[in-house]
Design a protein around this motif. Sequence first.
Motif, PDB file in Angstrom:
ATOM      1  N   PHE A 234      -4.257   0.741  -2.382  1.00  0.00           N
ATOM      2  CA  PHE A 234      -3.657  -0.595  -2.580  1.00  0.00           C
ATOM      3  C   PHE A 234      -2.734  -0.566  -3.946  1.00  0.00           C
ATOM      4  CE2 PHE A 234      -3.704  -4.914  -3.109  1.00  0.00           C
ATOM      5  CZ  PHE A 234      -4.284  -5.319  -4.285  1.00  0.00           C
ATOM      6  N   LEU A 235      -1.531  -1.048  -3.809  1.00  0.00           N
ATOM      7  CA  LEU A 235      -0.871  -1.246  -5.011  1.00  0.00           C
ATOM      8  C   LEU A 235      -0.892  -2.806  -5.708  1.00  0.00           C
ATOM      9  CD1 LEU A 235       2.272   0.538  -3.854  1.00  0.00           C
ATOM     10  CD2 LEU A 235       0.351   1.534  -5.210  1.00  0.00           C
TER      11      LEU A 235
ATOM     12  N   LEU B  25      -8.547  -4.230  -0.439  1.00  0.00           N
ATOM     13  CA  LEU B  25      -9.682  -3.565   0.300  1.00  0.00           C
ATOM     14  C   LEU B  25      -9.544  -1.995  -0.251  1.00  0.00           C
ATOM     15  CD1 LEU B  25      -7.708  -4.365   3.647  1.00  0.00           C
ATOM     16  CD2 LEU B  25      -9.757  -5.536   2.346  1.00  0.00           C
ATOM     17  N   ILE B  26     -10.861  -1.401  -0.211  1.00  0.00           N
ATOM     18  CA  ILE B  26     -10.759   0.049  -0.427  1.00  0.00           C
ATOM     19  C   ILE B  26     -10.834   0.840   0.619  1.00  0.00           C
ATOM     20  CG2 ILE B  26     -12.529   1.737  -1.801  1.00  0.00           C
ATOM     21  CD1 ILE B  26     -13.178  -0.939  -3.317  1.00  0.00           C
ATOM     22  N   PHE B  27     -10.114   1.699   0.941  1.00  0.00           N
ATOM     23  CA  PHE B  27      -9.963   2.642   2.308  1.00  0.00           C
ATOM     24  C   PHE B  27     -10.655   4.032   2.121  1.00  0.00           C
ATOM     25  CE2 PHE B  27      -6.623   0.378   4.408  1.00  0.00           C
ATOM     26  CZ  PHE B  27      -6.313  -0.572   3.337  1.00  0.00           C
ATOM     27  N   GLY B  28     -11.325   4.348   3.359  1.00  0.00           N
ATOM     28  CA  GLY B  28     -11.793   5.636   3.414  1.00  0.00           C
ATOM     29  C   GLY B  28     -10.487   6.653   3.634  1.00  0.00           C
TER      30      GLY B  28
ATOM     31  N   ASN C  24      -3.782   0.400  -7.744  1.00  0.00           N
ATOM     32  CA  ASN C  24      -3.335   1.684  -8.633  1.00  0.00           C
ATOM     33  C   ASN C  24      -1.781   1.796  -8.805  1.00  0.00           C
ATOM     34  OD1 ASN C  24      -5.828   2.467  -9.047  1.00  0.00           O
ATOM     35  ND2 ASN C  24      -5.976   3.388  -6.825  1.00  0.00           N
ATOM     36  N   ILE C  25      -1.190   0.693  -9.071  1.00  0.00           N
ATOM     37  CA  ILE C  25       0.385   0.654  -9.323  1.00  0.00           C
ATOM     38  C   ILE C  25       0.965   1.197 -10.499  1.00  0.00           C
ATOM     39  CG2 ILE C  25       0.327  -1.614 -10.033  1.00  0.00           C
ATOM     40  CD1 ILE C  25       3.070  -2.149  -8.086  1.00  0.00           C
TER      41      ILE C  25
ATOM     42  N   TYR D 293       0.796  -1.298  -0.155  1.00  0.00           N
ATOM     43  CA  TYR D 293       0.160   0.179  -0.139  1.00  0.00           C
ATOM     44  C   TYR D 293       0.989   1.225  -0.113  1.00  0.00           C
ATOM     45  CZ  TYR D 293      -3.836  -3.182   1.648  1.00  0.00           C
ATOM     46  OH  TYR D 293      -4.628  -4.164   1.542  1.00  0.00           O
ATOM     47  N   GLN D 294       0.450   2.356  -0.457  1.00  0.00           N
ATOM     48  CA  GLN D 294       1.143   3.779  -0.495  1.00  0.00           C
ATOM     49  C   GLN D 294       0.297   4.562   0.061  1.00  0.00           C
ATOM     50  OE1 GLN D 294       0.648   6.107  -4.117  1.00  0.00           O
ATOM     51  NE2 GLN D 294       2.777   6.192  -4.202  1.00  0.00           N
TER      52      GLN D 294
END
Lengths: 114, 114
Positions: free
Chosen positions: A45-46, B102-105, A59-60, A35-36
């Motif tokens: 998430f990468l 995972l999708i983060f807020g 989204n890498i 993750y970034q």
Amino acid sequence: DSGVTQTPKHLITATGQRVTLRCSPRSGDLSVYWYQQSLDQGLQFLIQYYNGEERAKGNILERFSAQQFPDLHSELNLSSLELGDSALYFCASSPTSGGYNEQFFGPGTRLTVL
Amino acid sequence: KNQVEQSPQSLIILEGKNCTLQCNYTVSPFSNLRWYKQDTGRGPVSLTIMTFSENTKSNGRYTATLDADTKQSSLHITASQLSDSASYICVVKHGSSNTGKLIFGQGTTLQVKP
């Protein structure tokens, strides 16, 4: 302590350079996630690896690549670095892939590109 | 578009008080929803994980609720302590495949003052 280790803790480099971030998952975990987290953005998430194979891609950027080795540790390679790549990079691990698995996060690597 | 939105963006409360953080999501298909606590500069730590069939889940002074119909979740913190000062992140697991994506807020930054 989550059991996930990341090295180095801090990394300072110049634009155009290439760096490698390393992650060792918790003992027994087969999945590794990268993750970034930038200052102005949430966690992104990468990529995910499961037992040595790429499982999911987020989204890498094309300048970034990763791999998971037979001993299950993973490396994230960042090349042609730009100022905007400065961020916290987290690795997480889980026992298997998907589903209800809790992901355990490492302490992160703070990358500063000057 | 799969998104997770949190409110408020930041919150300041006095030690000992309660507070509630909100999360709305548009992720579909839905697998599960998680709340993480992230101290500044450190990796996120899981507080709760809930599937669509779970309405409430507690972890000590933290209680999460989920309404899968309205796609809303909340995190209630009871009798806040100074150590609760952190960012609280709502995370939704996308349920389309056997991955851990995972999708983060963006997180809610909570500051507890003495």
